[in-house]
Design an enzyme around this catalytic site. Structure first.
Site, mmCIF file in Angstrom:
data_model
loop_
_atom_site.group_PDB
_atom_site.id
_atom_site.type_symbol
_atom_site.label_atom_id
_atom_site.label_comp_id
_atom_site.label_asym_id
_atom_site.label_seq_id
_atom_site.Cartn_x
_atom_site.Cartn_y
_atom_site.Cartn_z
ATOM 1 N N ARG A 132 -0.081 -8.929 13.438
ATOM 2 C CA ARG A 132 -0.713 -7.926 12.556
ATOM 3 C C ARG A 132 -1.633 -8.592 11.543
ATOM 4 O O ARG A 132 -2.682 -8.050 11.201
ATOM 5 C CB ARG A 132 0.374 -7.095 11.848
ATOM 6 C CG ARG A 132 1.079 -6.152 12.806
ATOM 7 C CD ARG A 132 2.367 -5.639 12.237
ATOM 8 N NE ARG A 132 2.176 -4.775 11.091
ATOM 9 C CZ ARG A 132 3.102 -4.563 10.157
ATOM 10 N NH1 ARG A 132 4.260 -5.183 10.219
ATOM 11 N NH2 ARG A 132 2.860 -3.730 9.177
ATOM 12 N N ARG A 141 11.797 -6.044 4.515
ATOM 13 C CA ARG A 141 11.554 -4.608 4.296
ATOM 14 C C ARG A 141 12.496 -3.751 5.153
ATOM 15 O O ARG A 141 12.725 -4.032 6.321
ATOM 16 C CB ARG A 141 10.103 -4.293 4.661
ATOM 17 C CG ARG A 141 9.754 -2.828 4.546
ATOM 18 C CD ARG A 141 8.299 -2.632 4.373
ATOM 19 N NE ARG A 141 7.534 -2.803 5.603
ATOM 20 C CZ ARG A 141 6.221 -2.588 5.671
ATOM 21 N NH1 ARG A 141 5.565 -2.215 4.602
ATOM 22 N NH2 ARG A 141 5.584 -2.753 6.796
ATOM 23 N N ARG A 155 -9.143 1.069 9.226
ATOM 24 C CA ARG A 155 -8.741 -0.301 9.538
ATOM 25 C C ARG A 155 -9.821 -1.038 10.313
ATOM 26 O O ARG A 155 -9.641 -2.210 10.641
ATOM 27 C CB ARG A 155 -7.472 -0.256 10.388
ATOM 28 C CG ARG A 155 -6.199 -0.504 9.610
ATOM 29 C CD ARG A 155 -5.062 -0.416 10.595
ATOM 30 N NE ARG A 155 -3.895 -1.136 10.240
ATOM 31 C CZ ARG A 155 -2.852 -0.612 9.605
ATOM 32 N NH1 ARG A 155 -2.886 0.622 9.190
ATOM 33 N NH2 ARG A 155 -1.789 -1.342 9.396
ATOM 34 N N ARG A 183 11.577 -1.879 10.689
ATOM 35 C CA ARG A 183 10.524 -1.511 11.637
ATOM 36 C C ARG A 183 10.369 -2.623 12.668
ATOM 37 O O ARG A 183 10.359 -3.787 12.321
ATOM 38 C CB ARG A 183 9.191 -1.325 10.887
ATOM 39 C CG ARG A 183 9.119 -0.028 10.136
ATOM 40 C CD ARG A 183 7.941 0.034 9.214
ATOM 41 N NE ARG A 183 6.689 -0.461 9.768
ATOM 42 C CZ ARG A 183 5.517 -0.410 9.134
ATOM 43 N NH1 ARG A 183 5.453 0.133 7.929
ATOM 44 N NH2 ARG A 183 4.421 -0.869 9.676
ATOM 45 N N LYS A 226 0.834 -1.220 0.000
ATOM 46 C CA LYS A 226 0.000 0.000 0.000
ATOM 47 C C LYS A 226 0.862 1.261 0.000
ATOM 48 O O LYS A 226 0.616 2.180 -0.770
ATOM 49 C CB LYS A 226 -0.945 0.013 1.223
ATOM 50 C CG LYS A 226 -1.895 -1.175 1.286
ATOM 51 C CD LYS A 226 -2.882 -1.043 2.436
ATOM 52 C CE LYS A 226 -2.271 -1.050 3.808
ATOM 53 N NZ LYS A 226 -1.637 -2.335 4.184
HETATM 54 P P1 AMP Z 1 1.153 0.576 8.863
HETATM 55 O O1 AMP Z 1 2.362 1.371 8.612
HETATM 56 O O2 AMP Z 1 -0.045 1.043 8.111
HETATM 57 O O3 AMP Z 1 1.390 -0.922 8.693
HETATM 58 O O4 AMP Z 1 0.772 0.791 10.422
HETATM 59 C C1 AMP Z 1 1.670 0.407 11.454
HETATM 60 C C2 AMP Z 1 0.935 0.331 12.775
HETATM 61 O O5 AMP Z 1 0.388 1.620 13.105
HETATM 62 C C3 AMP Z 1 -0.262 -0.603 12.826
HETATM 63 O O6 AMP Z 1 0.120 -1.967 13.065
HETATM 64 C C4 AMP Z 1 -1.075 -0.014 13.977
HETATM 65 O O7 AMP Z 1 -0.506 -0.346 15.228
HETATM 66 C C5 AMP Z 1 -0.881 1.492 13.757
HETATM 67 N N1 AMP Z 1 -1.918 2.045 12.843
HETATM 68 C C6 AMP Z 1 -1.723 2.570 11.603
HETATM 69 N N2 AMP Z 1 -2.885 2.973 11.057
HETATM 70 C C7 AMP Z 1 -3.838 2.682 11.962
HETATM 71 C C8 AMP Z 1 -5.253 2.823 11.980
HETATM 72 N N3 AMP Z 1 -5.928 3.334 10.937
HETATM 73 N N4 AMP Z 1 -5.914 2.409 13.102
HETATM 74 C C9 AMP Z 1 -5.269 1.908 14.154
HETATM 75 N N5 AMP Z 1 -3.933 1.715 14.196
HETATM 76 C C10 AMP Z 1 -3.222 2.096 13.117
#
Ligand code: AMP
Length: 217
Positions: A171, A127, A88, A160, A13
């Site tokens: 996740r 990554r 989400r 990360r 994404k």
């Molecule tokens: P991402 O970079 O999108 O994979 O997000 C990394 C982490 O940030 C996720 O595993 C959540 O802990 C938190 N996070 C990101 N976006 C959201 C969201 N829309 N709602 C809740 N937690 C989020």
């Protein structure tokens, strides 16, 4: 362009959103990036989010909805936006609908990027991200010219914490339980476009642009 990218962690994404911004002049709104920046700056939100993110869990809906509402009202989102990582949960999706309605706006379409689980794990474990500019790399599929150093800004690359094997599994479970129901939610609204997320980055970008063309036709 007012779209969102839906799909499991590791679907690509962020990578695809970055490319779309260049082509369509819309801004990328990545809630993961916003939270990671806040965590790095050790703001109160960042400290709270960091403890949740490291476990692979979700930050509370109300907090995320406020954060996105504020972000979408900023000037650079006027020409359009590409949401990546939000919504989400069903509650966040309803929240987004409310935010857009209040702005006299609505989503054009939702791209669901589909990738099998084995591919996701391989992608996430390899990554690496740049601490300086956020550029994304992969140890096998898109390595930097010099190990551990960003090609673009020479910043240090890091993995990360939530890309460690155990957190990846957490996740994916969270995605299935809380985020996957959004597929039907957007299908019911006639907004969903399914994209095969296996292949190289350019190939997948072309599929998204083709689906965008069809959505606009
Ligand atoms: P991402 O970079 O999108 O994979 O997000 C990394 C982490 O940030 C996720 O595993 C959540 O802990 C938190 N996070 C990101 N976006 C959201 C969201 N829309 N709602 C809740 N937690 C989020």
């Amino acid at each position: 362009m007012r779209v969102l990218l839906l799909g499991p962690p590791g679907a690509g994404k962020g990578t695809q959103a970055k490319r779309l911004t260049g082509a369509f002049g819309a801004c990328q709104v990545s809630t993961g990036d916003i939270l990671r920046n806040a965590a790095q700056e050790e703001t109160p939100l960042g400290q709270k989010a960091a403890a949740i993110m490291v476990k692979g869990e979700l930050v509370p809906d109300a907090l995320m909805i406020d954060l996105v509402a504020e972000r979408l009202r900023q000037d650079d989102c006027r020409k359009g936006f590409i949401l990546d990582g939000f919504p989400r949960t069903l509650e966040q999706a309803d929240g987004l609908e409310g935010i857009l309605k209040a702005m006299g706006s609505e989503l054009d379409c939702v791209f669901l990027i589909r990738v099998p689980e084995a591919v996701i794990v391989e992608r996430l474990e390899g990554r690496r991200s740049c601490r300086g500019c956020g550029a994304l790399y992969h140890l096998v599929f898109h390595p930097p010219a010099r190990a551990g150093v960003c090609d673009r800004c020479q910043g240090p690359l890091y993995q990360r914490e939530d890309d460690w094997a155990e957190t990846i599994r957490a996740r994916l479970r969270v995605y299935e339980a809380q985020t996957a129901p959004l597929i039907q939610y957007y299908r019911d609204r006639g907004l969903l476009k399914e994209i095969d997320g296996v292949g190289d980055v350019d190939e997948i970008q072309n599929r998204i642009r083709q689906a965008w063309g069809e959505a606009r036709a």
